[in-house]
Write a protein that holds these residues in place. Structure first.
Motif, PDB file in Angstrom:
ATOM      1  N   ASP A  58     -32.404  18.337  48.832  1.00 53.36           N
ATOM      2  CA  ASP A  58     -31.370  18.207  48.546  1.00 53.36           C
ATOM      3  C   ASP A  58     -31.875  16.239  49.811  1.00 53.36           C
ATOM      4  O   ASP A  58     -31.056  16.153  49.110  1.00 53.36           O
ATOM      5  N   GLN A  59     -33.203  16.940  50.304  1.00 47.52           N
ATOM      6  CA  GLN A  59     -32.573  15.530  50.894  1.00 47.52           C
ATOM      7  C   GLN A  59     -32.890  14.485  49.732  1.00 47.52           C
ATOM      8  O   GLN A  59     -32.893  13.448  49.997  1.00 47.52           O
ATOM      9  N   GLU A  60     -34.140  14.597  49.036  1.00 46.72           N
ATOM     10  CA  GLU A  60     -34.613  13.435  48.224  1.00 46.72           C
ATOM     11  C   GLU A  60     -33.220  12.817  46.978  1.00 46.72           C
ATOM     12  O   GLU A  60     -33.114  11.928  46.738  1.00 46.72           O
ATOM     13  N   TRP A  61     -32.321  14.419  47.208  1.00 43.91           N
ATOM     14  CA  TRP A  61     -31.372  13.832  45.999  1.00 43.91           C
ATOM     15  C   TRP A  61     -30.312  12.559  47.151  1.00 43.91           C
ATOM     16  O   TRP A  61     -29.942  11.615  46.164  1.00 43.91           O
ATOM     17  N   GLU A  62     -29.878  13.015  48.002  1.00 42.47           N
ATOM     18  CA  GLU A  62     -29.426  12.434  49.392  1.00 42.47           C
ATOM     19  C   GLU A  62     -30.163  10.923  49.558  1.00 42.47           C
ATOM     20  O   GLU A  62     -29.700   9.902  49.282  1.00 42.47           O
ATOM     21  N   ASP A  63     -31.384  11.035  49.280  1.00 35.69           N
ATOM     22  CA  ASP A  63     -32.237   9.853  49.283  1.00 35.69           C
ATOM     23  C   ASP A  63     -32.055   8.470  48.335  1.00 35.69           C
ATOM     24  O   ASP A  63     -32.143   7.632  47.948  1.00 35.69           O
ATOM     25  N   ALA A  64     -32.035   9.235  46.573  1.00 33.45           N
ATOM     26  CA  ALA A  64     -31.968   8.791  45.359  1.00 33.45           C
ATOM     27  C   ALA A  64     -30.902   8.708  45.349  1.00 33.45           C
ATOM     28  O   ALA A  64     -30.077   7.352  44.922  1.00 33.45           O
ATOM     29  N   ILE A  65     -29.470   9.075  45.858  1.00 33.92           N
ATOM     30  CA  ILE A  65     -28.019   8.021  45.540  1.00 33.92           C
ATOM     31  C   ILE A  65     -27.848   7.449  46.231  1.00 33.92           C
ATOM     32  O   ILE A  65     -27.401   6.052  46.153  1.00 33.92           O
ATOM     33  N   ALA A  66     -27.886   7.554  47.654  1.00 33.39           N
ATOM     34  CA  ALA A  66     -28.357   6.017  49.013  1.00 33.39           C
ATOM     35  C   ALA A  66     -29.052   5.248  47.893  1.00 33.39           C
ATOM     36  O   ALA A  66     -28.862   4.006  48.464  1.00 33.39           O
ATOM     37  N   ALA A  67     -30.437   5.125  47.232  1.00 32.08           N
ATOM     38  CA  ALA A  67     -30.650   3.766  47.142  1.00 32.08           C
ATOM     39  C   ALA A  67     -29.673   3.886  46.268  1.00 32.08           C
ATOM     40  O   ALA A  67     -29.975   2.409  45.364  1.00 32.08           O
ATOM     41  N   ILE A  68     -29.227   3.767  45.144  1.00 28.79           N
ATOM     42  CA  ILE A  68     -28.761   3.596  43.869  1.00 28.79           C
ATOM     43  C   ILE A  68     -27.227   3.015  44.502  1.00 28.79           C
ATOM     44  O   ILE A  68     -27.114   1.619  44.139  1.00 28.79           O
ATOM     45  N   GLN A  69     -26.755   3.641  45.694  1.00 27.56           N
ATOM     46  CA  GLN A  69     -25.445   2.993  46.182  1.00 27.56           C
ATOM     47  C   GLN A  69     -26.030   1.661  47.095  1.00 27.56           C
ATOM     48  O   GLN A  69     -25.425   0.246  46.555  1.00 27.56           O
ATOM     49  N   ARG A  70     -26.718   1.823  47.375  1.00 26.08           N
ATOM     50  CA  ARG A  70     -27.816   0.038  48.045  1.00 26.08           C
ATOM     51  C   ARG A  70     -27.516  -1.504  46.848  1.00 26.08           C
ATOM     52  O   ARG A  70     -27.889  -1.966  47.331  1.00 26.08           O
ATOM     53  N   THR A  71     -28.333  -0.390  45.670  1.00 26.87           N
ATOM     54  CA  THR A  71     -28.316  -1.734  44.885  1.00 26.87           C
ATOM     55  C   THR A  71     -27.819  -2.021  43.885  1.00 26.87           C
ATOM     56  O   THR A  71     -27.119  -2.938  42.720  1.00 26.87           O
ATOM     57  N   MET A  72     -26.031  -1.219  43.716  1.00 32.27           N
ATOM     58  CA  MET A  72     -24.875  -1.181  42.926  1.00 32.27           C
ATOM     59  C   MET A  72     -24.861  -2.631  43.354  1.00 32.27           C
ATOM     60  O   MET A  72     -24.230  -3.981  41.765  1.00 32.27           O
ATOM     61  N   PRO A  73     -24.771  -3.449  44.412  1.00 34.40           N
ATOM     62  CA  PRO A  73     -24.065  -5.006  44.557  1.00 34.40           C
ATOM     63  C   PRO A  73     -25.153  -5.178  43.224  1.00 34.40           C
ATOM     64  O   PRO A  73     -24.851  -6.908  43.022  1.00 34.40           O
ATOM     65  N   ALA A  74     -26.188  -6.091  43.536  1.00 35.92           N
ATOM     66  CA  ALA A  74     -27.157  -7.208  42.873  1.00 35.92           C
ATOM     67  C   ALA A  74     -27.246  -6.186  41.459  1.00 35.92           C
ATOM     68  O   ALA A  74     -27.571  -7.350  40.490  1.00 35.92           O
ATOM     69  N   SER A  75     -27.301  -5.147  41.056  1.00 36.72           N
ATOM     70  CA  SER A  75     -27.550  -4.760  39.954  1.00 36.72           C
ATOM     71  C   SER A  75     -26.033  -5.755  38.742  1.00 36.72           C
ATOM     72  O   SER A  75     -26.111  -6.113  37.988  1.00 36.72           O
ATOM     73  N   ALA A  76     -24.831  -5.629  39.544  1.00 39.07           N
ATOM     74  CA  ALA A  76     -24.005  -6.223  39.052  1.00 39.07           C
ATOM     75  C   ALA A  76     -23.240  -7.838  39.057  1.00 39.07           C
ATOM     76  O   ALA A  76     -23.004  -7.755  38.442  1.00 39.07           O
TER      77      ALA A  76
END
Length: 253
Positions: free
Chosen positions: A110-128
């Motif tokens: 659960d923690q690894e999944w939450e960390d992965a989702i958080a990392a995706i959310q952090r990088t979304m603005p730059a990805s856009a």
């Protein structure tokens, strides 16, 4: 694969992050943390455009490269925009994670999944802000495959069944009633093109080196998450190829 639908023209590049920007940033980062070349770059999705741009800028830095289901200069032209607005309209209510059971099959805690989702959310603005289309066209101008830009340096090219996931999303979106009749017709044609061309245009990258290996994963684009052990094994084989080549050349192990 990047979902940016833009068809960026040359005049728009100053407002976006190009692959060349990212390649320079990567090199500065490696220097800042005192990790010296040669490097083995492992890239996934749009990262392949960045890795190959790095190859064009700093060819002597690289000892090998792994391109894991990566975007290519030709793929963007064949399937641009990717995915199209019609597909997005039809599949707007479809949750790919739920549809493909990614969370369950990832094996993450659960923690690894939450960390992965958080990392995706952090990088979304730059990805856009990534100039995916422009960067692809710039890469095409380098003619890397024609020139066999990697020479005999080891190369791994891996593909997936990404179009199969697009087909599943489309089928589910149509079941849910998403999009207009025209959207559905256009989306069906786009997915058919993806099924025909996606894998082929990715495999063309094998021509970057005369010392290349091909691997296919019978799952979707998310195989590094869904099949981490198999992905690590494939990359490990690339590392072995690089190590053997360095030994043959009498270089440091």
């Amino acid at each position: 694969m990047s979902s940016c639908p833009c068809t960026l023209c040359d005049d728009d590049r100053d407002r976006k992050i190009t692959a060349e920007d990212s390649a320079h940033e990567l090199r500065h980062l490696m220097s800042a943390i005192d990790v010296r070349p040669p490097y083995i770059l492992v890239a996934h999705s749009y990262g392949g455009i960045i890795a190959r741009t790095y190859l064009g800028l700093y060819p002597d830095d690289l000892a090998g490269m792994a391109l894991l289901d990566t975007n290519t200069e030709l793929l963007q032209q064949c399937l641009s925009p990717m995915p199209p607005v019609s597909f997005q309209n039809v599949t707007k209510d479809v949750d790919l994670e739920t549809l493909t059971h990614l969370r369950e099959e990832s094996g993450m805690t659960d923690q690894e999944w939450e960390d992965a989702i958080a990392a995706i959310q952090r990088t979304m603005p730059a990805s856009a802000d990534e100039a995916t289309h422009f960067s692809g066209r710039q890469l095409a101008r380098r003619m890397q495959i024609d020139r066999r830009a990697m020479g005999v340096k080891p190369l791994l090219v891996a593909t997936s069944e990404m179009p199969r996931d697009w087909r599943r999303m489309l089928t589910e979106g149509m079941r849910l009633g998403g999009g207009s009749v025209q959207d559905r017709d256009d989306a069906v044609k786009w997915v058919e093109s993806a099924e025909l061309f996606c894998k082929q245009v990715q495999k063309v990258q094998l021509g970057l080196s005369s010392n290349s290996k091909y691997v296919h994963f019978d799952v979707g684009h998310d195989f590094p998450i869904r099949r981490p052990d198999e992905t690590a094994e494939a990359v490990g084989e690339l590392l072995d190829m690089v190590a053997r080549q360095r030994v043959d050349r009498g270089e440091n192990k």
